[in-house]
Motif scaffolding. Structure first.
Motif, short mmCIF file in Angstrom:
data_model
loop_
_atom_site.label_atom_id
_atom_site.label_comp_id
_atom_site.label_asym_id
_atom_site.label_seq_id
_atom_site.Cartn_x
_atom_site.Cartn_y
_atom_site.Cartn_z
N PRO A 32 0.81 -1.22 0.00
CA PRO A 32 0.00 0.00 0.00
C PRO A 32 0.84 1.27 0.00
CG PRO A 32 -0.77 -1.55 1.67
CD PRO A 32 0.57 -2.04 1.20
N VAL A 33 0.44 2.19 -0.85
CA VAL A 33 1.02 3.53 -0.91
C VAL A 33 -0.14 4.49 -0.68
CG1 VAL A 33 2.28 5.22 -2.30
CG2 VAL A 33 2.77 2.77 -2.57
N ASP A 34 -0.14 5.19 0.42
CA ASP A 34 -1.29 6.01 0.82
C ASP A 34 -1.28 7.36 0.09
OD1 ASP A 34 -3.40 7.30 2.03
OD2 ASP A 34 -2.88 6.63 4.05
N LEU A 35 -2.13 7.46 -0.92
CA LEU A 35 -2.20 8.71 -1.68
C LEU A 35 -2.75 9.85 -0.84
CD1 LEU A 35 -3.47 7.53 -5.19
CD2 LEU A 35 -1.14 7.57 -4.28
N THR A 36 -3.56 9.53 0.16
CA THR A 36 -4.15 10.59 0.99
C THR A 36 -3.09 11.27 1.85
OG1 THR A 36 -4.70 9.14 2.87
CG2 THR A 36 -6.31 9.30 1.08
N LYS A 37 -1.96 10.59 2.01
CA LYS A 37 -0.85 11.17 2.77
C LYS A 37 0.31 11.56 1.86
CE LYS A 37 -1.92 8.42 6.90
NZ LYS A 37 -1.42 7.37 7.84
N ASN A 38 0.06 11.52 0.55
CA ASN A 38 1.08 11.87 -0.45
C ASN A 38 2.35 11.02 -0.34
OD1 ASN A 38 -0.24 13.86 -1.99
ND2 ASN A 38 0.18 15.42 -0.45
N GLU A 39 2.16 9.75 0.06
CA GLU A 39 3.33 8.88 0.19
C GLU A 39 4.01 8.63 -1.15
OE1 GLU A 39 2.02 6.33 4.18
OE2 GLU A 39 2.07 5.34 2.23
N GLN A 40 3.27 8.83 -2.24
CA GLN A 40 3.87 8.63 -3.57
C GLN A 40 4.87 9.73 -3.93
OE1 GLN A 40 0.97 9.94 -2.98
NE2 GLN A 40 0.35 11.40 -4.56
N LYS A 41 4.91 10.76 -3.11
CA LYS A 41 5.86 11.86 -3.34
C LYS A 41 7.08 11.76 -2.42
CE LYS A 41 3.06 13.71 -6.36
NZ LYS A 41 3.35 13.63 -7.80
N ASN A 42 7.09 10.77 -1.53
CA ASN A 42 8.24 10.60 -0.64
C ASN A 42 9.49 10.26 -1.45
OD1 ASN A 42 6.60 11.05 1.55
ND2 ASN A 42 6.41 8.89 2.13
N PRO A 43 10.65 10.74 -1.01
CA PRO A 43 11.90 10.49 -1.75
C PRO A 43 12.16 9.00 -2.03
CG PRO A 43 12.27 12.15 -0.07
CD PRO A 43 10.87 11.63 0.14
N GLU A 44 11.84 8.13 -1.08
CA GLU A 44 12.08 6.70 -1.29
C GLU A 44 11.21 6.15 -2.40
OE1 GLU A 44 14.37 4.53 -0.03
OE2 GLU A 44 15.24 6.40 0.70
N PHE A 45 9.98 6.65 -2.50
CA PHE A 45 9.09 6.19 -3.57
C PHE A 45 9.55 6.74 -4.91
CE2 PHE A 45 5.45 6.28 -6.36
CZ PHE A 45 4.83 5.06 -6.12
N VAL A 46 9.91 8.00 -4.93
CA VAL A 46 10.31 8.66 -6.19
C VAL A 46 11.58 8.05 -6.77
CG1 VAL A 46 10.99 10.88 -7.20
CG2 VAL A 46 9.07 10.77 -5.61
N PHE A 51 8.07 9.97 -11.34
CA PHE A 51 6.96 10.90 -11.51
C PHE A 51 6.08 10.98 -10.27
CE2 PHE A 51 8.17 9.56 -15.77
CZ PHE A 51 8.31 10.79 -16.41
N GLY A 52 6.37 10.15 -9.27
CA GLY A 52 5.60 10.18 -8.03
C GLY A 52 4.16 9.77 -8.22
N GLN A 53 3.95 8.71 -8.98
CA GLN A 53 2.61 8.21 -9.27
C GLN A 53 2.55 6.70 -9.01
OE1 GLN A 53 2.49 9.35 -13.39
NE2 GLN A 53 1.70 11.40 -12.95
N VAL A 54 1.36 6.21 -8.74
CA VAL A 54 1.18 4.76 -8.60
C VAL A 54 0.51 4.23 -9.86
CG1 VAL A 54 1.02 4.80 -6.09
CG2 VAL A 54 -1.08 5.08 -7.43
N PRO A 55 0.78 2.94 -10.17
CA PRO A 55 1.57 1.97 -9.42
C PRO A 55 2.92 1.73 -10.08
CG PRO A 55 0.18 0.79 -10.95
CD PRO A 55 -0.05 2.27 -11.21
N TYR A 56 3.72 0.87 -9.43
CA TYR A 56 4.84 0.24 -10.11
C TYR A 56 4.96 -1.18 -9.57
CZ TYR A 56 8.13 1.03 -6.14
OH TYR A 56 8.77 1.05 -4.91
#
Length: 216
Positions: A32-46, A51-56
Motif C-alpha cells: 500500500p502507498v497512501d495517496l491521501t498522505k502523499n506517500e507517492q511523493k516521498n523520496p524513497e518512492f520517487v 513521476f511520483g505516481q502509482v503503481p509500479y
C-alpha cells in the motif's frame, strides 16, 4: 517472494494492473502507498517511480516497471501461455495491428474524457482545488458521448474492440469506466448504444474485475 504491486488499493491505475494480474492468475503482494498522505511523493518512492505516481511493480529478480498500461502489456506478453490470453501473438501482424488500434482508441478517445469527468467531479473537490464546474462536465460528457457513438459502430461488428476475443484494450477501460456510473454519468449502460452496453456488461462481469473493483 511474489511480484509486488506498489499502489493505492482504490486507485484507478492500480486496479488497471491488478485486473490483468488476476486474469493471468499471477499471485501478487499489494504494497500500500497512501495517496491521501502523499506517500507517492516521498523520496524513497520517487527513487522507484520518478513521476511520483502509482503503481509500479517489482518482480522476484528485482526487475521494476511503472506505467499501468506498460505493466499490463509486459505481464500479458511474459505470461502469454497462462490464464486469459490478453494480447495477440506478435507474429500475427494483423491481429497485433487491430489490438494496437483498439489500445490507441482507449488512450485517445476514452481516457481523456473519462479521466476529465472523474477529475472534475471527484478529484478536484477531494483535493480542495475548487468546486465542480457543470459546464466542463457537460462539455466532457458531450464529447464522450460522441466518441461512444463510434464505439457503438465498432462493437456492432465484433464482440470486443480488437475482435472476438477480450484483450488488454478492453480491460484498460474498466477502472475509469466504473467511475462514470459512480458519479452518475451512465453513458456506458444506456439502451441508446446496445452494443456498448452489451460489451460493458461483459467486461465488468469478468471474475477478475469483480475481484479488484473495490480495491486491488
Amino acid at each position: 517472494m511474489v511480484l509486488k504491486l506498489y499502489g493505492f488499493p482504490s486507485s484507478t491505475c492500480t486496479r488497471r494492473v491488478a485486473v490483468v494480474l488476476k486474469e493471468k492468475n499471477i499471485p501478487y503482494e499489494l504494497v500500500p502507498v497512501d495517496l491521501t498522505k502523499n506517500e507517492q511523493k516521498n523520496p524513497e518512492f520517487v527513487k522507484n517511480q520518478p513521476f511520483g505516481q502509482v503503481p509500479y511493480i517489482v518482480e522476484e529478480d528485482g526487475f521494476q516497471l511503472f506505467e499501468s498500461r506498460a505493466i499490463g502489456r509486459y505481464i500479458a506478453l511474459k505470461y502469454a501461455g497462462q490464464g486469459t490470453k490478453l494480447i495477440p501473438d506478435p507474429s500475427d501482424f494483423k491481429k497485433t495491428a487491430l489490438f494496437e488500434q483498439a489500445a490507441s482508441i482507449e488512450l485517445s478517445n476514452f481516457d481523456p474524457f473519462a479521466y476529465g469527468l472523474a477529475t472534475e467531479k471527484v478529484f478536484k473537490p477531494r483535493k480542495g482545488l475548487g468546486e465542480t464546474d457543470p459546464k466542463v462536465v457537460a462539455q466532457l460528457t458531450q464529447q464522450l458521448e460522441a466518441k461512444l457513438d463510434a464505439y457503438e459502430q465498432l462493437l456492432s461488428k465484433t464482440k470486443y474492440l480488437a475482435g472476438d476475443e477480450v484483450t488488454l484494450a478492453d480491460l484498460f477501460h474498466l477502472s475509469y469506466g466504473a467511475m462514470l456510473s459512480v458519479i452518475g454519468i451512465n453513458v456506458l449502460e444506456t439502451d441508446k448504444r446496445p452494443n456498448v452496453a452489451r460489451w460493458w456488461k461483459d467486461i465488468t462481469s469478468r471474475p477478475a474485475w469483480q475481484a479488484v473493483k473495490d480495491g486491488a
